[in-house]
Design a protein around this motif. Structure first.
Motif, mmCIF file in Angstrom:
data_model
loop_
_atom_site.group_PDB
_atom_site.id
_atom_site.type_symbol
_atom_site.label_atom_id
_atom_site.label_comp_id
_atom_site.label_asym_id
_atom_site.label_seq_id
_atom_site.Cartn_x
_atom_site.Cartn_y
_atom_site.Cartn_z
ATOM 1 N N PHE A 6 0.860 -1.182 0.000
ATOM 2 C CA PHE A 6 0.000 0.000 0.000
ATOM 3 C C PHE A 6 0.892 1.227 0.000
ATOM 4 O O PHE A 6 2.107 1.124 0.185
ATOM 5 C CB PHE A 6 -0.931 0.018 1.227
ATOM 6 C CG PHE A 6 -0.212 -0.227 2.534
ATOM 7 C CD1 PHE A 6 0.501 0.779 3.163
ATOM 8 C CD2 PHE A 6 -0.234 -1.500 3.116
ATOM 9 C CE1 PHE A 6 1.174 0.538 4.354
ATOM 10 C CE2 PHE A 6 0.451 -1.740 4.310
ATOM 11 C CZ PHE A 6 1.159 -0.725 4.928
ATOM 12 N N ILE A 7 0.274 2.368 -0.212
ATOM 13 C CA ILE A 7 1.003 3.634 -0.141
ATOM 14 C C ILE A 7 0.924 4.124 1.306
ATOM 15 O O ILE A 7 -0.141 4.062 1.920
ATOM 16 C CB ILE A 7 0.367 4.679 -1.086
ATOM 17 C CG1 ILE A 7 0.530 4.232 -2.542
ATOM 18 C CG2 ILE A 7 0.964 6.073 -0.864
ATOM 19 C CD1 ILE A 7 -0.391 4.964 -3.493
ATOM 20 N N TYR A 8 2.054 4.575 1.842
ATOM 21 C CA TYR A 8 2.053 5.130 3.207
ATOM 22 C C TYR A 8 2.312 6.629 3.122
ATOM 23 O O TYR A 8 3.241 7.057 2.431
ATOM 24 C CB TYR A 8 3.145 4.462 4.047
ATOM 25 C CG TYR A 8 3.427 5.173 5.356
ATOM 26 C CD1 TYR A 8 2.684 4.885 6.497
ATOM 27 C CD2 TYR A 8 4.415 6.146 5.446
ATOM 28 C CE1 TYR A 8 2.920 5.555 7.696
ATOM 29 C CE2 TYR A 8 4.658 6.826 6.635
ATOM 30 C CZ TYR A 8 3.914 6.524 7.755
ATOM 31 O OH TYR A 8 4.144 7.184 8.938
ATOM 32 N N ARG A 10 2.207 10.319 5.700
ATOM 33 C CA ARG A 10 2.012 10.822 7.052
ATOM 34 C C ARG A 10 1.476 12.250 7.011
ATOM 35 O O ARG A 10 2.044 13.110 6.341
ATOM 36 C CB ARG A 10 3.327 10.787 7.821
ATOM 37 C CG ARG A 10 3.157 11.230 9.273
ATOM 38 C CD ARG A 10 4.352 10.848 10.124
ATOM 39 N NE ARG A 10 5.585 11.380 9.616
ATOM 40 C CZ ARG A 10 6.660 10.656 9.331
ATOM 41 N NH1 ARG A 10 6.639 9.349 9.492
ATOM 42 N NH2 ARG A 10 7.746 11.225 8.885
ATOM 43 N N ASP A 53 -1.195 8.174 7.839
ATOM 44 C CA ASP A 53 -0.795 8.115 9.252
ATOM 45 C C ASP A 53 -1.157 9.428 9.950
ATOM 46 O O ASP A 53 -0.622 10.490 9.620
ATOM 47 C CB ASP A 53 0.729 7.870 9.305
ATOM 48 C CG ASP A 53 1.237 7.670 10.725
ATOM 49 O OD1 ASP A 53 0.463 7.879 11.679
ATOM 50 O OD2 ASP A 53 2.422 7.301 10.863
ATOM 51 N N ARG A 56 0.797 11.445 14.269
ATOM 52 C CA ARG A 56 1.693 12.521 14.719
ATOM 53 C C ARG A 56 1.034 13.899 14.671
ATOM 54 O O ARG A 56 1.728 14.921 14.734
ATOM 55 C CB ARG A 56 2.960 12.523 13.872
ATOM 56 C CG ARG A 56 3.772 11.250 14.064
ATOM 57 C CD ARG A 56 5.233 11.514 13.831
ATOM 58 N NE ARG A 56 5.947 10.265 13.566
ATOM 59 C CZ ARG A 56 7.217 10.218 13.247
ATOM 60 N NH1 ARG A 56 7.907 11.331 13.125
ATOM 61 N NH2 ARG A 56 7.807 9.049 13.026
ATOM 62 N N THR B 2 6.146 1.469 -3.087
ATOM 63 C CA THR B 2 6.764 2.715 -2.641
ATOM 64 C C THR B 2 7.744 2.436 -1.511
ATOM 65 O O THR B 2 7.526 1.551 -0.695
ATOM 66 C CB THR B 2 5.706 3.718 -2.141
ATOM 67 O OG1 THR B 2 4.955 3.078 -1.109
ATOM 68 C CG2 THR B 2 4.779 4.151 -3.239
ATOM 69 N N HIS B 4 10.241 4.366 1.571
ATOM 70 C CA HIS B 4 10.353 5.586 2.375
ATOM 71 C C HIS B 4 11.703 5.602 3.061
ATOM 72 O O HIS B 4 12.136 4.591 3.596
ATOM 73 C CB HIS B 4 9.254 5.616 3.433
ATOM 74 C CG HIS B 4 7.893 5.591 2.839
ATOM 75 N ND1 HIS B 4 7.176 6.727 2.583
ATOM 76 C CD2 HIS B 4 7.135 4.553 2.398
ATOM 77 C CE1 HIS B 4 6.028 6.395 2.026
ATOM 78 N NE2 HIS B 4 5.972 5.083 1.904
#
Lengths: 295, 165
Positions: A6-8, A10, A53, A56, B2, B4
């Motif tokens: 999946f794409i994450y 934040r 996300d 934060r 993807t 990070h």
């Protein structure tokens, strides 16, 4: 198993979160503490295209008390909830619920907003919020929306939140001076999801109960209010006979499906057990409080 | 797919890596950093074998995405072991034979250290409650509770004697 790809991304702020949601669409999901969602992903029960996300976002954390209302940021962890003086003093039901939620390592990450939005019918906090008549606040592109807790839960893992909305705050009116709150559940092992549980909020004195909210969890597809049983308690003193009456009445208000723990008959029996225990606990609490006041 | 870029402090050392979005913390520690002390078992938050610290608090490593940890501090069994932080607890586990096959042991130690950090004199019931989320498939719980209790008692008596272990 491993989670699907999946794409994450934040979010650094509320505005950022809404922007990311608009960008990634309705197959994107909010990632708060992830203590239910990441497990669901590992089972491949859920395959979102993107996780946003929100853990934060400072604005979503913290607990405040103002003008008789306790306001809890949806990103507040169970651990933070459990150690809050505001919660202990003004919403003791939540302080009582926290140690029953899973285990310390999970309470350190899991959040109240995550628990409510995930809407597991066996979770403690949804039932607490319904019993406390909490107001859940969601923010979306069209602004803020206030949703009564009893209209929020719509079924197993289903809530009134729209795809583009984010649960941001929970507001709860502080307990009144004559209010008693308690939560009782039965689990096979400490920290497991409950087989049956109840959140109870009562007001009144030794002569008369003036308000009662009894909300079951793990006994339906969402938190289930035992309104008839609660109504039987109002206008009378709370005693053993009333406990028995309410417990018997509550059995008519639930229709639990069987699960791995047992069939509907057993769950119905356990509902009466937890309700009786909760009401007895409230009698004990009220007595102790009266003695403290007298002394 | 993807990836990070994250910078994480692991056992006091800053590391920078590119990680896949779906990679959880334990696969990151084991696969990318070669820290094999944290164990992977259920991978859905039930067994506790992957218990590590993130920013000082114990977590289920399998329920934390590595990608979400940019800027965080992670401590594993290797770190607390090498620093000698839980030497007495480890000695008690050995003395009581609380590590049988050893698979759950790193998670048990992290969880026990967490309890002793916040409650210097836990009862046996409190010890059982705190490790209730950590499974020992050898079912050696009695010995594990003994070891944790012994450590707590020793720490309290050595504190009373004025000498830290």
């Amino acid at each position: 198993m491993k989670a699907p790809d999946f794409i994450y991304c934040r979010a650094e702020s509320l505005a950022d979160a809404l922007r990311l949601k608009a960008e990634h669409g309705d197959q994107a999901r909010w990632l708060a503490g992830g203590q239910s969602l990441l497990a669901a992903l590992a089972f491949r029960l859920s395959e979102p295209t993107a996780l946003i996300d929100i853990s934060r976002i400072d604005a979503l954390r913290g607990i405040t008390f103002d003008a008789g209302v306790v306001r809890i940021g949806a990103g507040t962890t169970h651990t933070a909830l459990g150690v809050s003086d505001i919660i202990r003093r003004h919403v003791p039901l939540l302080a009582e619920a926290v140690p029953l939620i899973a285990h310390a390592a999970i309470r350190n990450r899991g959040t109240i907003g995550g628990s409510l939005a995930f809407a597991d019918p066996a979770a403690e906090l949804p039932a607490c919020c319904v019993a406390l008549e909490a107001t859940l606040i969601a923010v979306g592109p069209k602004g803020e929306r206030r949703i009564a807790a009893n209209a929020f839960f719509e079924g197993v893992y289903a809530t009134a939140l729209r795809d583009d909305e984010l649960l941001t705050w929970i507001e709860i009116v502080a307990a009144q001076a004559d209010e008693q709150q308690t939560l009782v559940e039965l689990t096979r092992r400490s920290g497991d999801y409950a087989m049956a549980g109840v959140a109870a909020v009562l007001r009144g004195d030794a002569a008369e109960i003036t308000h009662a909210r009894l909300v079951f969890f793990a006994l339906g597809d969402r938190p289930v209010a035992a309104a008839k049983a609660a109504a039987l308690l109002v206008g009378k003193p709370l005693d053993e006979a009333q406990v028995a009456l309410a417990a018997t009445a509550s059995a008519q208000e639930i229709d639990p499906a069987g699960d791995l723990n047992g069939g509907p008959e057993m769950k119905t029996h356990l509902a009466q057990v937890v309700l009786s225990r909760a009401l007895r606990q409230i009698m004990t609490q009220a007595k102790a409080k009266a003695e403290r006041t007298a002394a | 797919m993807t990836t990070h870029s994250i910078t994480v402090t692991v056992n006091g050392e800053s590391v920078r890596r590119a990680v896949q979005a779906r990679l959880h913390l334990i696969d990151f520690l084991r696969g990318d950093l070669g820290l094999m002390g944290s164990h992977v078992a259920c991978e859905h938050g039930v067994c506790g074998a992957c218990t590590v610290r993130v920013d000082g608090a114990i977590v289920r490593g399998c329920l934390v995405l590595a990608a979400s940890l940019d800027g965080a501090s992670v401590e594993t069994i290797e770190g607390v072991s090498d620093r000698g932080e839980i030497r007495d607890l480890q000695d008690a586990f050995i003395a009581r034979n609380a590590a049988q096959c050893g698979f759950c042991t790193p998670g048990m130690l992290m969880c026990a250290a967490d309890l002793l950090g916040s409650n210097a004199q836990p009862t046996r019931a409190e010890i059982r409650e705190h490790i209730s989320g950590n499974y020992c498939r050898c079912t050696g719980y009695q010995a594990i509770v003994d070891a944790i209790e012994t450590t707590a008692l020793k720490r309290v008596s050595s504190d009373a004697g004025g000498a830290k272990p």
